[in-house]
Design an enzyme around this catalytic site. Structure first.
Site: not given
Ligand code: DGL
Length: 272
Positions: A16-17, A79-80, A159, A191, A193
């Protein structure tokens, strides 16, 4: 390209990012505790969702190449945004191993859950603009109405660990107002996150709306795929994930503790 034979004991590669994909790691651990996981969070370049398609595709290729060094038996795109815009690049870079993305899994689960055929989707700017969720959902059922809303500020809130901060709640109210009067019965957290903010999102929307976590959906799909191909890890020991980040490992350790409720096994800083 060297072809390494993968075995049931080979790891599952997940990327993922940033920390969002940990929601996928958590979901995999819950149903497949014996699987070895190699996770890459591209913390140097997060967020992806507000960047262009060209940039996202380049990042996706780099991330896949990093995981390939560990000879995984499967890659999960946690990660979408990458699933929406660059799944083909991931497939090309990883050769013959199976690749599964959170988006297809999330869309499939949402379709199976929505009785009223009205689904809401929240995701990054790039995911929502790509229309990939609506396409995937309508491919499965053309009668479903899809309403999407980009919630770009949710990624930095996650985050930063702002899971139940009053400022986060205000932002959620602002974004989720989009669904007032739309009569959706299902909301996809499109997403990875966003499950970190799930409690807050739940408090903000109509309590009758069912929430779909794309991370849980992809974990179920991974299990089916491994089972069908005879690649389930049969070990009875619980594996600890190996984690790689491209920046700020200390911050990642702090967030890992917060989201996973566990001490971080080990984290390795790598170059992208
Ligand atoms: N977690 C990612 C997703 O599922 C991307 C967040 C971001 O980097 O913008 O879309």
């Amino acid at each position: 390209m060297h072809h390494h034979k993968t075995t049931p004991d080979s790891p599952i590669g997940i990327f993922d990012s940033g920390v969002g994909g940990l929601t996928v790691v958590r979901a995999i651990q819950a149903i497949l505790p014996a699987e070895r996981i190699i996770y890459f969070g591209d913390t140097a370049r997060v967020p992806y969702g507000s960047k262009s398609q060209v940039t996202i595709r380049k990042y996706a290729q780099d991330d896949t190449a990093i995981l390939m060094r560990y000879h995984p038996k499967m890659i999960i795109v946690a990660c979408n945004t990458v699933s929406a815009l660059a799944l083909d690049i991931v497939r090309k870079t990883s050769g013959s191993i199976p690749v599964i993305g959170v988006l297809e899994a999330g869309a499939e689960l949402a379709v199976s859950m929505s009785k009223g055929k009205r689904i809401g989707v929240i995701g990054t700017q790039a995911t929502v603009c790509s229309n990939a969720y609506a396409c995937a959902i309508n491919e499965l059922d053309p009668d479903i109405e899809v309403h999407s809303k980009a919630c770009p500020l949710f990624v930095p809130l996650a985050e930063e660990g702002f899971t139940d901060h009053p400022a986060a709640r205000l932002i959620a109210e602002e974004y989720l107002r989009e669904f007032d009067g739309r009569h959706i019965d299902t909301l996809v957290l499109g997403c990875t996150h966003y499950p970190i903010l799930r409690g807050m999102i739940e408090k903000t929307i109509d309590p009758g709306i069912r929430i779909i976590d794309s991370a849980e959906a992809v974990a179920r799909r991974a299990k089916e795929l491994l089972k069908d191909s005879g690649m389930l890890n049969e070990s009875t020991a619980t594996a600890t994930p190996h984690l790689l980040v491209s920046d700020l490992p200390q911050k990642f350790i702090m967030l890992y503790r917060l989201f996973m409720g566990a001490e971080m096994p080990d984290v390795e800083l790598i170059d992208v």
